[in-house]
Design a protein around this motif. Structure first.
Motif, PDB file in Angstrom:
ATOM      1  N   PRO A   1       8.573-132.406  75.088  1.00 57.99           N
ATOM      2  CA  PRO A   1       8.616-131.199  75.917  1.00 57.99           C
ATOM      3  C   PRO A   1       7.732-130.065  75.416  1.00 57.99           C
ATOM      4  CG  PRO A   1      10.813-132.094  75.672  1.00 57.99           C
ATOM      5  CD  PRO A   1       9.931-132.891  74.760  1.00 57.99           C
ATOM      6  N   GLY A   2       7.661-129.865  74.095  1.00 61.87           N
ATOM      7  CA  GLY A   2       6.854-128.782  73.560  1.00 61.87           C
ATOM      8  C   GLY A   2       5.377-128.945  73.851  1.00 61.87           C
ATOM      9  N   VAL A   3       4.900-130.179  73.786  1.00 64.71           N
ATOM     10  CA  VAL A   3       3.500-130.455  74.074  1.00 64.71           C
ATOM     11  C   VAL A   3       3.220-130.240  75.554  1.00 64.71           C
ATOM     12  CG1 VAL A   3       1.701-132.232  74.109  1.00 64.71           C
ATOM     13  CG2 VAL A   3       3.268-132.062  72.160  1.00 64.71           C
ATOM     14  N   ARG A   4       4.139-130.700  76.395  1.00 62.18           N
ATOM     15  CA  ARG A   4       3.963-130.523  77.836  1.00 62.18           C
ATOM     16  C   ARG A   4       4.007-129.042  78.223  1.00 62.18           C
ATOM     17  NH1 ARG A   4       8.495-133.868  80.229  1.00 62.18           N
ATOM     18  NH2 ARG A   4       9.125-134.313  78.080  1.00 62.18           N
ATOM     19  N   LEU A   5       4.892-128.282  77.565  1.00 61.57           N
ATOM     20  CA  LEU A   5       4.970-126.846  77.858  1.00 61.57           C
ATOM     21  C   LEU A   5       3.659-126.164  77.478  1.00 61.57           C
ATOM     22  CD1 LEU A   5       6.579-124.325  78.706  1.00 61.57           C
ATOM     23  CD2 LEU A   5       7.347-124.142  76.319  1.00 61.57           C
ATOM     24  N   ARG A   6       3.155-126.469  76.295  1.00 57.94           N
ATOM     25  CA  ARG A   6       1.897-125.853  75.859  1.00 57.94           C
ATOM     26  C   ARG A   6       0.774-126.187  76.831  1.00 57.94           C
ATOM     27  NH1 ARG A   6      -1.796-124.296  71.552  1.00 57.94           N
ATOM     28  NH2 ARG A   6      -0.054-123.327  70.485  1.00 57.94           N
TER      29      ARG A   6
ATOM     30  N   ALA B   1      11.899-124.887  84.666  1.00 57.12           N
ATOM     31  CA  ALA B   1      13.252-124.778  84.118  1.00 57.12           C
ATOM     32  C   ALA B   1      13.771-126.149  83.685  1.00 57.12           C
ATOM     33  CB  ALA B   1      14.187-124.163  85.150  1.00 57.12           C
ATOM     34  N   ALA B   2      13.445-127.177  84.451  1.00 54.90           N
ATOM     35  CA  ALA B   2      13.878-128.533  84.099  1.00 54.90           C
ATOM     36  C   ALA B   2      13.244-128.965  82.771  1.00 54.90           C
ATOM     37  CB  ALA B   2      13.500-129.513  85.206  1.00 54.90           C
ATOM     38  N   LEU B   3      11.978-128.610  82.569  1.00 49.01           N
ATOM     39  CA  LEU B   3      11.312-128.928  81.302  1.00 49.01           C
ATOM     40  C   LEU B   3      11.960-128.175  80.146  1.00 49.01           C
ATOM     41  CD1 LEU B   3       8.999-130.162  79.629  1.00 49.01           C
ATOM     42  CD2 LEU B   3       7.583-128.209  80.312  1.00 49.01           C
ATOM     43  N   LEU B   4      12.260-126.911  80.359  1.00 51.32           N
ATOM     44  CA  LEU B   4      12.906-126.118  79.318  1.00 51.32           C
ATOM     45  C   LEU B   4      14.295-126.662  78.999  1.00 51.32           C
ATOM     46  CD1 LEU B   4      11.919-122.516  80.478  1.00 51.32           C
ATOM     47  CD2 LEU B   4      10.869-123.884  78.666  1.00 51.32           C
ATOM     48  N   SER B   5      15.014-127.089  80.016  1.00 49.33           N
ATOM     49  CA  SER B   5      16.348-127.660  79.815  1.00 49.33           C
ATOM     50  C   SER B   5      16.269-128.955  79.011  1.00 49.33           C
ATOM     51  CB  SER B   5      17.009-127.921  81.173  1.00 49.33           C
ATOM     52  OG  SER B   5      18.293-128.478  81.010  1.00 49.33           O
ATOM     53  N   GLU B   6      15.285-129.786  79.356  1.00 46.93           N
ATOM     54  CA  GLU B   6      15.084-131.040  78.616  1.00 46.93           C
ATOM     55  C   GLU B   6      14.798-130.752  77.147  1.00 46.93           C
ATOM     56  OE1 GLU B   6      11.804-134.663  78.265  1.00 46.93           O
ATOM     57  OE2 GLU B   6      11.790-133.365  80.047  1.00 46.93           O
TER      58      GLU B   6
ATOM     59  N   ALA C   1      15.560-128.058  75.443  1.00 43.23           N
ATOM     60  CA  ALA C   1      16.723-127.453  74.794  1.00 43.23           C
ATOM     61  C   ALA C   1      17.735-128.533  74.389  1.00 43.23           C
ATOM     62  CB  ALA C   1      17.374-126.444  75.729  1.00 43.23           C
ATOM     63  N   LYS C   2      17.925-129.536  75.232  1.00 45.67           N
ATOM     64  CA  LYS C   2      18.868-130.611  74.928  1.00 45.67           C
ATOM     65  C   LYS C   2      18.400-131.442  73.733  1.00 45.67           C
ATOM     66  CE  LYS C   2      20.623-131.028  79.654  1.00 45.67           C
ATOM     67  NZ  LYS C   2      20.648-131.854  80.898  1.00 45.67           N
ATOM     68  N   ARG C   3      17.093-131.548  73.577  1.00 41.67           N
ATOM     69  CA  ARG C   3      16.534-132.290  72.450  1.00 41.67           C
ATOM     70  C   ARG C   3      16.513-131.462  71.170  1.00 41.67           C
ATOM     71  NH1 ARG C   3      12.184-136.202  72.865  1.00 41.67           N
ATOM     72  NH2 ARG C   3      11.135-134.777  71.406  1.00 41.67           N
ATOM     73  N   GLY C   4      16.735-130.169  71.294  1.00 44.46           N
ATOM     74  CA  GLY C   4      16.655-129.290  70.139  1.00 44.46           C
ATOM     75  C   GLY C   4      15.253-128.767  69.880  1.00 44.46           C
ATOM     76  N   ASP C   5      14.328-129.003  70.841  1.00 47.21           N
ATOM     77  CA  ASP C   5      12.950-128.529  70.687  1.00 47.21           C
ATOM     78  C   ASP C   5      12.805-127.057  71.067  1.00 47.21           C
ATOM     79  OD1 ASP C   5      12.398-131.109  69.988  1.00 47.21           O
ATOM     80  OD2 ASP C   5      11.394-131.638  71.862  1.00 47.21           O
ATOM     81  N   PHE C   6      13.662-126.579  71.966  1.00 42.89           N
ATOM     82  CA  PHE C   6      13.635-125.190  72.410  1.00 42.89           C
ATOM     83  C   PHE C   6      14.981-124.542  72.133  1.00 42.89           C
ATOM     84  CE2 PHE C   6      10.843-126.877  76.103  1.00 42.89           C
ATOM     85  CZ  PHE C   6       9.713-126.914  75.290  1.00 42.89           C
ATOM     86  N   GLU C   7      14.955-123.227  71.985  1.00 43.06           N
ATOM     87  CA  GLU C   7      16.183-122.444  71.876  1.00 43.06           C
ATOM     88  C   GLU C   7      16.252-121.551  73.107  1.00 43.06           C
ATOM     89  OE1 GLU C   7      16.194-120.387  68.185  1.00 43.06           O
ATOM     90  OE2 GLU C   7      16.020-122.206  66.969  1.00 43.06           O
ATOM     91  N   VAL C   8      16.847-122.081  74.172  1.00 44.33           N
ATOM     92  CA  VAL C   8      16.895-121.382  75.456  1.00 44.33           C
ATOM     93  C   VAL C   8      18.330-121.401  75.978  1.00 44.33           C
ATOM     94  CG1 VAL C   8      16.046-121.329  77.825  1.00 44.33           C
ATOM     95  CG2 VAL C   8      14.525-122.066  75.987  1.00 44.33           C
ATOM     96  N   GLU C   9      18.912-120.232  76.170  1.00 42.07           N
ATOM     97  CA  GLU C   9      20.277-120.170  76.671  1.00 42.07           C
ATOM     98  C   GLU C   9      20.337-120.441  78.170  1.00 42.07           C
ATOM     99  OE1 GLU C   9      22.288-116.621  75.617  1.00 42.07           O
ATOM    100  OE2 GLU C   9      21.977-116.856  73.458  1.00 42.07           O
ATOM    101  N   ASP C  10      19.392-119.895  78.916  1.00 34.02           N
ATOM    102  CA  ASP C  10      19.380-120.067  80.363  1.00 34.02           C
ATOM    103  C   ASP C  10      17.969-120.473  80.795  1.00 34.02           C
ATOM    104  OD1 ASP C  10      19.300-119.762  83.170  1.00 34.02           O
ATOM    105  OD2 ASP C  10      20.944-118.308  83.100  1.00 34.02           O
ATOM    106  N   PRO C  11      17.722-121.778  80.987  1.00 30.14           N
ATOM    107  CA  PRO C  11      16.387-122.262  81.344  1.00 30.14           C
ATOM    108  C   PRO C  11      15.835-121.641  82.634  1.00 30.14           C
ATOM    109  CG  PRO C  11      17.739-124.083  80.613  1.00 30.14           C
ATOM    110  CD  PRO C  11      18.653-122.900  80.745  1.00 30.14           C
ATOM    111  N   SER C  12      16.705-121.376  83.595  1.00 27.63           N
ATOM    112  CA  SER C  12      16.243-120.809  84.865  1.00 27.63           C
ATOM    113  C   SER C  12      15.687-119.396  84.673  1.00 27.63           C
ATOM    114  CB  SER C  12      17.383-120.783  85.888  1.00 27.63           C
ATOM    115  OG  SER C  12      17.776-122.095  86.223  1.00 27.63           O
ATOM    116  N   VAL C  13      16.415-118.581  83.927  1.00 29.20           N
ATOM    117  CA  VAL C  13      15.960-117.215  83.652  1.00 29.20           C
ATOM    118  C   VAL C  13      14.675-117.252  82.820  1.00 29.20           C
ATOM    119  CG1 VAL C  13      16.493-115.059  82.457  1.00 29.20           C
ATOM    120  CG2 VAL C  13      18.243-116.185  83.847  1.00 29.20           C
TER     121      VAL C  13
END
Length: 203
Positions: free
Chosen positions: A88-93, A140-145, A147-159
């Protein structure tokens, strides 16, 4: 029978439409939508006004096409990044790099949309808004993915997705060709800001 002539004609039509949109976007950006006439556009292109009508039914349709350019291309770039077989981090970048560059490249189009959205018919404004919502949902779906893996620290992916979209949308106000930062530097700073915001750990 070969389809080459038909394909060539389609390419020519697409090229002429792009030229009309490019010139119109620049004029709308410099003079405003209401301050620009189709005569102005035709004059810049050195064509007649009937020539413009052969590609677009009215000035409003030209505005709609300009306004949706940034989000349409950004959504395509996001989808390309999401399709990568990468964490996810690579895809986000990759997504932020591509989208930020598109927004800078389409600076006039994005500013025209922000400034002239009020002149769009409601149906057209809603069509663009739905594309923006689609972008936000997929991000948001990418951020949620992540976060579940522990790659992101996001409380609310949609926001977070909406916030990232806002950051990128304001790049045309931040970056100017005559500024102290190059486009590449602005893109890099945007990526770093987004990664810090979501606590990205790409490694």
């Amino acid at each position: 029978m070969s389809s080459a002539p038909t394909e060539l004609k389609s390419e020519v039509v697409a090229f002429k439409r792009r030229r009309i949109l490019e010139i119109s976007a620049q004029l709308f950006f410099e003079q405003g939508y209401e301050g620009t006439t189709l005569d102005n556009v035709a004059g810049q292109l050195k064509v007649t006004k009937p020539y413009l009508y052969s590609y677009f039914p009215n000035k409003g349709q030209i505005l709609f096409e300009i306004c949706q350019t940034g989000i349409r291309e950004s959504l395509a770039a996001l989808d390309e990044a999401l399709a990568l077989n990468s964490p996810p981090g690579v895809r986000l970048r990759r997504a932020i790099e591509r989208v930020a560059q598109i927004v800078i490249d389409r600076r006039a189009h994005v500013v025209v949309y922000i400034r002239e959205e009020k002149n769009l018919p409601e149906a057209d404004a809603q069509r663009i808004l739905e594309q923006r919502r689609t972008f936000d949902r997929r991000l948001a779906a990418l951020l949620s993915e992540g976060a579940k893996r522990g790659d992101f620290e996001v409380e609310d992916p949609s926001v977070a997705a909406i916030t990232i979209g806002g950051i990128v949308s304001w790049l045309p106000r931040w970056y100017v060709p005559t500024g102290t930062l190059s486009a590449a530097e602005v893109v890099a700073l945007t990526v770093a800001l987004v990664e810090k915001m979501v606590g990205s750990n790409r490694h």
